[in-house]
Write a protein that holds these residues in place. Structure first.
Motif, mmCIF file in Angstrom:
data_model
loop_
_atom_site.group_PDB
_atom_site.id
_atom_site.type_symbol
_atom_site.label_atom_id
_atom_site.label_comp_id
_atom_site.label_asym_id
_atom_site.label_seq_id
_atom_site.Cartn_x
_atom_site.Cartn_y
_atom_site.Cartn_z
ATOM 1 N N SER A 66 -0.618 -20.473 54.420
ATOM 2 C CA SER A 66 -1.157 -21.826 54.563
ATOM 3 C C SER A 66 -2.625 -21.833 54.138
ATOM 4 O O SER A 66 -3.382 -20.941 54.523
ATOM 5 N N VAL A 67 -2.993 -22.825 53.354
ATOM 6 C CA VAL A 67 -4.386 -23.020 52.965
ATOM 7 C C VAL A 67 -4.786 -24.413 53.439
ATOM 8 O O VAL A 67 -4.151 -25.406 53.082
ATOM 9 N N VAL A 68 -5.823 -24.466 54.264
ATOM 10 C CA VAL A 68 -6.309 -25.735 54.808
ATOM 11 C C VAL A 68 -7.754 -25.923 54.366
ATOM 12 O O VAL A 68 -8.568 -24.999 54.478
ATOM 13 N N PHE A 69 -8.063 -27.107 53.834
ATOM 14 C CA PHE A 69 -9.440 -27.362 53.437
ATOM 15 C C PHE A 69 -9.821 -28.812 53.706
ATOM 16 O O PHE A 69 -8.961 -29.691 53.825
ATOM 17 N N ARG A 70 -11.129 -29.018 53.818
ATOM 18 C CA ARG A 70 -11.653 -30.374 54.015
ATOM 19 C C ARG A 70 -12.591 -30.711 52.873
ATOM 20 O O ARG A 70 -13.414 -29.887 52.471
ATOM 21 N N THR A 71 -12.443 -31.914 52.341
ATOM 22 C CA THR A 71 -13.379 -32.430 51.362
ATOM 23 C C THR A 71 -13.753 -33.830 51.811
ATOM 24 O O THR A 71 -12.896 -34.717 51.874
ATOM 25 N N SER A 72 -14.998 -34.012 52.201
ATOM 26 C CA SER A 72 -15.480 -35.263 52.785
ATOM 27 C C SER A 72 -14.604 -35.617 53.989
ATOM 28 O O SER A 72 -14.483 -34.826 54.930
ATOM 29 N N ASN A 73 -13.958 -36.784 53.970
ATOM 30 C CA ASN A 73 -13.190 -37.213 55.138
ATOM 31 C C ASN A 73 -11.678 -37.021 54.976
ATOM 32 O O ASN A 73 -10.891 -37.668 55.657
ATOM 33 N N VAL A 74 -11.280 -36.118 54.077
ATOM 34 C CA VAL A 74 -9.859 -35.815 53.881
ATOM 35 C C VAL A 74 -9.603 -34.340 54.197
ATOM 36 O O VAL A 74 -10.331 -33.462 53.731
ATOM 37 N N VAL A 75 -8.578 -34.093 55.000
ATOM 38 C CA VAL A 75 -8.166 -32.730 55.347
ATOM 39 C C VAL A 75 -6.808 -32.470 54.703
ATOM 40 O O VAL A 75 -5.864 -33.260 54.887
ATOM 41 N N VAL A 76 -6.708 -31.389 53.931
ATOM 42 C CA VAL A 76 -5.489 -31.069 53.173
ATOM 43 C C VAL A 76 -4.904 -29.745 53.654
ATOM 44 O O VAL A 76 -5.645 -28.784 53.875
ATOM 45 N N VAL A 93 -11.631 -32.492 63.105
ATOM 46 C CA VAL A 93 -10.181 -32.305 62.919
ATOM 47 C C VAL A 93 -9.914 -30.968 62.239
ATOM 48 O O VAL A 93 -9.019 -30.209 62.651
ATOM 49 N N TYR A 94 -10.706 -30.667 61.209
ATOM 50 C CA TYR A 94 -10.543 -29.388 60.504
ATOM 51 C C TYR A 94 -10.833 -28.210 61.433
ATOM 52 O O TYR A 94 -10.106 -27.213 61.431
ATOM 53 N N ALA A 95 -11.895 -28.311 62.226
ATOM 54 C CA ALA A 95 -12.296 -27.213 63.108
ATOM 55 C C ALA A 95 -11.195 -26.866 64.107
ATOM 56 O O ALA A 95 -10.998 -25.700 64.452
ATOM 57 N N LYS A 96 -10.454 -27.872 64.563
ATOM 58 C CA LYS A 96 -9.358 -27.618 65.497
ATOM 59 C C LYS A 96 -8.261 -26.798 64.822
ATOM 60 O O LYS A 96 -7.678 -25.904 65.430
ATOM 61 N N LYS A 97 -7.983 -27.101 63.562
ATOM 62 C CA LYS A 97 -6.975 -26.341 62.823
ATOM 63 C C LYS A 97 -7.445 -24.910 62.600
ATOM 64 O O LYS A 97 -6.669 -23.958 62.695
ATOM 65 N N GLU A 98 -8.713 -24.764 62.295
ATOM 66 C CA GLU A 98 -9.283 -23.438 62.074
ATOM 67 C C GLU A 98 -9.214 -22.600 63.349
ATOM 68 O O GLU A 98 -8.877 -21.412 63.323
ATOM 69 N N LYS A 99 -9.530 -23.226 64.467
ATOM 70 C CA LYS A 99 -9.480 -22.525 65.753
ATOM 71 C C LYS A 99 -8.053 -22.142 66.108
ATOM 72 O O LYS A 99 -7.789 -21.047 66.619
ATOM 73 N N ALA A 100 -7.106 -23.034 65.833
ATOM 74 C CA ALA A 100 -5.699 -22.750 66.117
ATOM 75 C C ALA A 100 -5.189 -21.569 65.292
ATOM 76 O O ALA A 100 -4.270 -20.863 65.713
ATOM 77 N N ALA A 101 -5.805 -21.358 64.126
ATOM 78 C CA ALA A 101 -5.410 -20.236 63.268
ATOM 79 C C ALA A 101 -6.064 -18.934 63.693
ATOM 80 O O ALA A 101 -5.820 -17.880 63.097
ATOM 81 N N GLY A 102 -6.920 -18.986 64.726
ATOM 82 C CA GLY A 102 -7.589 -17.780 65.205
ATOM 83 C C GLY A 102 -8.780 -17.391 64.373
ATOM 84 O O GLY A 102 -9.185 -16.222 64.364
ATOM 85 N N LEU A 103 -9.357 -18.358 63.660
ATOM 86 C CA LEU A 103 -10.500 -18.082 62.802
ATOM 87 C C LEU A 103 -11.685 -18.924 63.236
ATOM 88 O O LEU A 103 -11.547 -19.884 63.984
ATOM 89 N N SER A 104 -12.861 -18.568 62.738
ATOM 90 C CA SER A 104 -14.055 -19.373 63.004
ATOM 91 C C SER A 104 -14.959 -19.293 61.803
ATOM 92 O O SER A 104 -14.939 -18.316 61.052
ATOM 93 N N ALA A 105 -15.772 -20.325 61.598
ATOM 94 C CA ALA A 105 -16.643 -20.389 60.424
ATOM 95 C C ALA A 105 -17.667 -19.276 60.417
ATOM 96 O O ALA A 105 -18.177 -18.880 59.374
ATOM 97 N N SER A 106 -17.996 -18.726 61.597
ATOM 98 C CA SER A 106 -19.015 -17.678 61.673
ATOM 99 C C SER A 106 -18.453 -16.300 61.388
ATOM 100 O O SER A 106 -19.183 -15.338 61.207
ATOM 101 N N ALA A 107 -17.104 -16.214 61.344
ATOM 102 C CA ALA A 107 -16.491 -14.916 61.092
ATOM 103 C C ALA A 107 -16.628 -14.538 59.632
ATOM 104 O O ALA A 107 -16.574 -15.365 58.742
ATOM 105 N N THR A 108 -16.806 -13.271 59.368
ATOM 106 C CA THR A 108 -16.907 -12.787 58.002
ATOM 107 C C THR A 108 -15.593 -12.160 57.602
ATOM 108 O O THR A 108 -14.929 -11.532 58.429
ATOM 109 N N PRO A 109 -15.173 -12.312 56.347
ATOM 110 C CA PRO A 109 -13.909 -11.732 55.910
ATOM 111 C C PRO A 109 -13.899 -10.226 56.119
ATOM 112 O O PRO A 109 -14.909 -9.563 55.930
ATOM 113 N N GLY A 110 -12.748 -9.716 56.489
ATOM 114 C CA GLY A 110 -12.660 -8.277 56.680
ATOM 115 C C GLY A 110 -12.134 -7.951 58.060
ATOM 116 O O GLY A 110 -11.957 -8.819 58.909
ATOM 117 N N PRO A 111 -11.906 -6.641 58.335
ATOM 118 C CA PRO A 111 -11.357 -6.217 59.615
ATOM 119 C C PRO A 111 -12.282 -6.579 60.758
ATOM 120 O O PRO A 111 -13.455 -6.251 60.731
#
Length: 294
Positions: free
Chosen positions: A247-257, A131-149
């Motif tokens: 917007s700040v989205v985070f997951r902790t265990s089975n809760v997405v905030v 569920v979290y990954a779908k939100k991350e993808k919708a934001a145009g981000l990915s876990a493998s991306a590094t901060p920066g330009p």
């Protein structure tokens, strides 16, 4: 004498029944070889906190400065918040607040979703991560991306190609190309903020735009919950209002905030402080993560 064979027959039947029972008990019947599925572990959280009481009043006063100038009864109404409509408060809850000030209107909302997996082979945590990954993808981000330009490599490749073309042709470099390179290496123009509204990271440097404090672009956060990202959404292209949402989205265990914090200046000539909005939204998200962990 005819009675003895009958006794023997009963004994034989008893032995046969016993053997059949043992066969069933040992699982050697037609179901033999069927794998046993071990249920995945449940999530850490079984309930959710009351959303409108999840943010302390002192924090709300800081996030909604306009409320401090209201009469006491109106302050209470603002800080009480408006609960989101939900049909299962153990699965999904939310609350929103809004305060109008002389210089700007600030709004805040939080949404909490407790994810439950109905597949015994998939844990609640894994389902929540999806569920979290779908939100991350919708934001145009990915876990493998590094901060920066994200376009630094493209800029380098572009310059290298120009250099190779100049050497191969033996011609002097076109002054127009030099201007283009200077533009590429310079700080982005305000239009870069519009591209960030799509959720993509930009190469801006804090303080380089017309805003009081230029915020960092949308990015993955590595110090919040099990996974987190921040999405910075300045005003939409073509809009006359300088509306800014973080917007700040985070997951902790089975809760997405999800935490959303926005500012709408009273005058179109005023520009929201994106850096401040980001810092306060992240601070609130960390408080919520700590509250959930208690």
């Amino acid at each position: 004498m005819a009675y003895v064979p009958g006794v023997a027959l009963l004994a034989a039947l008893a032995v046969g029944c016993s053997a059949g029972a043992d066969s069933d008990a040992n699982g050697t019947d037609s179901k033999a070889g069927t794998p046993t599925v071990t249920p995945a572990p449940p999530g850490k959280y079984l309930t959710l906190p009351a959303p409108c009481r999840a943010v302390p009043r002192s924090t709300l006063k800081d996030l909604l400065p306009g409320a401090a100038e209201l009469p006491a009864d109106q302050q209470d109404k603002v800080f009480r918040g408006s609960a989101a409509v939900t049909y299962d408060t153990d699965r999904k809850v939310g609350c929103s607040w809004k305060a109008d000030g002389p210089n700007a209107t600030r709004s805040l909302s939080i949404d909490l979703e407790r994810v439950v997996s109905y597949d015994p082979a998939v844990s609640d945590d894994d389902r929540a991560d999806t569920v979290y990954a779908k939100k991350e993808k919708a934001a145009g981000l990915s876990a493998s991306a590094t901060p920066g330009p994200p376009d630094e490599k493209d800029k380098k490749d572009k310059k290298d190609k120009k250099g190779e073309a100049g050497e191969g042709s033996g011609k002097a470099k076109d002054p127009a190309d030099g201007d283009a390179d200077a533009t590429d290496s310079a700080d982005p123009s305000p239009s870069g903020s519009d591209s960030a509204s799509g959720g993509e990271s930009t190469g801006g440097t804090p303080g380089s735009s017309s805003s009081p404090e230029k915020a960092l672009p949308s990015r993955i956060l590595d110090d919040l919950g099990d996974a987190a990202f921040l999405q910075d959404l300045p005003k939409k292209a073509g809009s006359t209002a300088q509306h800014h949402t973080v917007s700040v989205v985070f997951r902790t265990s089975n809760v997405v905030v999800t935490v959303r914090y926005a500012e709408q200046p009273a005058l179109v000539t005023q520009v929201p402080d994106g850096k401040e909005l980001q810092e306060k939204a992240q601070a609130l998200a960390r408080k919520l993560a700590e509250t959930l962990s208690e």
